[in-house]
Design an enzyme around this catalytic site. Structure first.
Site, PDB file in Angstrom:
ATOM      1  N   CYS A 136     -30.736 -32.602  12.896  1.00 44.81           N
ATOM      2  CA  CYS A 136     -30.774 -34.039  13.199  1.00 44.81           C
ATOM      3  C   CYS A 136     -32.169 -34.452  13.673  1.00 44.81           C
ATOM      4  O   CYS A 136     -32.529 -34.219  14.825  1.00 44.81           O
ATOM      5  CB  CYS A 136     -29.741 -34.386  14.269  1.00 44.81           C
ATOM      6  SG  CYS A 136     -29.760 -36.118  14.748  1.00 44.81           S
ATOM      7  N   CYS A 139     -32.192 -37.025  16.489  1.00 44.50           N
ATOM      8  CA  CYS A 139     -31.896 -36.469  17.824  1.00 44.50           C
ATOM      9  C   CYS A 139     -33.083 -35.666  18.370  1.00 44.50           C
ATOM     10  O   CYS A 139     -33.357 -35.693  19.562  1.00 44.50           O
ATOM     11  CB  CYS A 139     -30.696 -35.528  17.779  1.00 44.50           C
ATOM     12  SG  CYS A 139     -29.341 -36.080  16.764  1.00 44.50           S
ATOM     13  N   ASP A 140     -33.768 -34.906  17.519  1.00 41.56           N
ATOM     14  CA  ASP A 140     -34.682 -33.875  18.021  1.00 41.56           C
ATOM     15  C   ASP A 140     -36.167 -34.082  17.702  1.00 41.56           C
ATOM     16  O   ASP A 140     -37.002 -33.302  18.164  1.00 41.56           O
ATOM     17  CB  ASP A 140     -34.256 -32.499  17.471  1.00 41.56           C
ATOM     18  CG  ASP A 140     -32.875 -32.104  17.981  1.00 41.56           C
ATOM     19  OD1 ASP A 140     -32.487 -32.601  19.048  1.00 41.56           O
ATOM     20  OD2 ASP A 140     -32.198 -31.309  17.304  1.00 41.56           O
TER      21      ASP A 140
END
Ligand SMILES: Cc1cc2nc3c(=O)[nH]c(=O)nc-3n(C[C@H](O)[C@H](O)[C@H](O)COP(=O)(O)OP(=O)(O)OC[C@H]3O[C@@H](n4cnc5c(N)ncnc54)[C@H](O)[C@@H]3O)c2cc1C
Length: 309
Positions: A136, A139-140
């Site tokens: 992701c 997200c990261d």
């Protein structure tokens, strides 16, 4: 004694939340269970430009928060961190939806459990999840500011995620096993214009290497079979989606990729069990189609509950 609701929705993404709105507006006592927090895959998408009603686009987090607020306004019972491990059918036709020690009894189920990213299944992948391997970018990406990363895959999601990463990372190397991308042309063109994205054609990852943290990826040339090493700080894997529904046992039919097969009315082969959203076999996995499925499955279940009374 287990808790009882007339209907249980499994999955708190767009399909499940829409089903919740429709069931509650039909006066059905419905609970939605979600293994994490509400929002689903859609909540992790940075910018959604193709969901009608938002001319300037909207973030996935905002869109799904609004969907959740709407469902709650109609009194949908929501249980987060309820990871369904088993759905079984009793002799009287009711279902038991189980998560660890918790159990909900219900007359009907809508499965809206979405999909998960497929794994590469190569050495180093599992070991480095959270230490350089991610599924992701939204997200990261922030953990890889000004660093070098590899994106594995060549479809729409891989290229969109590569562009998200390119905004923060120094260099993004897209590793693709073929000599052209599968992504839509408009998405490809945007990626080709991005100065810090490079494309490594005809390459497949063999191993992710590092000491405590990802340091490189060993690549195989799919044409010459030659090996090369790509030095990176992170590896983002986007090689397709799969549906994980083992908890339903043989209550449903699946295709070879694990997606659930249902008819046009979204009814599964088990009476009272309906399926909505990305988890089913379908041509287009998007929020618009997930939302449509949620409505249709809810209407189907409402009808079933009326007739079964
Ligand atoms: C990178 C990326 C970008 C995208 N961009 C767009 C876009 O721009 N526009 C667009 O329309 N679509 C986009 N999509 C697709 C869109 O996100 C999906 O089609 C949509 O989220 C599907 O909704 P759903 O409700 O079926 O599943 P999901 O949103 O995946 O929700 C399923 C939910 O079920 C839960 N769940 C799963 N198993 C269990 C269990 N055992 N117990 C309890 N809960 C469980 C999951 O935690 C999850 O919250 C994108 C997808 C990706 C991956």
């Amino acid at each position: 004694m287990s808790e009882f609701h007339e209907a249980v929705i499994i999955g708190g993404g767009p399909a499940g939340l829409t089903a919740g709105v429709y069931l509650r507006r039909a006066g059905i006592d419905a609970a939605l269970v979600e293994r994490g927090v509400l929002g689903g895959t859609a909540a992790r998408t940075e910018q959604i430009d193709n969901y009608p009603g938002f001319p300037e686009g909207i973030s996935g987090a905002d869109l799904t928060r609004l969907m959740a607020e709407q469902a709650k306004r109609f009194g949908l019972v929501v249980k987060e961190f309820f990871d369904v491990s088993l759905v079984s059918r009793k002799d009287d036709g009711r279902f038991l939806v189980t998560s660890g020690e918790s159990e909900i009894e219900t007359r009907g189920v809508i499965l809206a459990a979405g999909t998960e990213w497929k794994q590469l299944g190569i050495p180093g992948e599992k070991e480095f999840v959270g230490r350089g391997v991610s599924y992701c970018a939204t997200c990261d990406a922030m953990f890889f500011q000004d660093q070098d990363v590899a994106v594995i895959g060549g479809g729409d999601s891989a290229i969109q995620e590569a562009m998200t990463l390119a905004n923060l990372c120094r260099r993004v190397s897209v590793v693709h096993r073929r000599d052209r991308l599968r992504a839509q042309v408009v998405i490809q063109e945007r990626a080709f214009r991005q100065g810090n994205i490079e494309f490594l054609w005809n390459k497949a990852p063999l191993e992710i290497i590092g000491k405590g943290q990802v340091e490189s990826v060993l690549l195989r040339d799919t044409q010459s079979d030659g090996r090369s090493t790509l030095k990176v700080d992170g590896v983002f894997v986007f090689v397709g989606l799969e549906a994980k529904t083992a908890f339903l046992g043989d209550l449903v039919d699946r295709d070879r990729a694990g997606f659930i097969e249902v008819g046009e009315d979204l009814a599964s082969k088990t009476k009272g069990l309906f399926v909505a959203g990305d988890v089913r076999t379908k041509r287009l996995r998007q929020i618009t189609t997930a939302v449509g499925d949620g409505a249709l499955a809810a209407v189907g279940l409402e009808q079933y509950l009326l007739e079964a009374r």
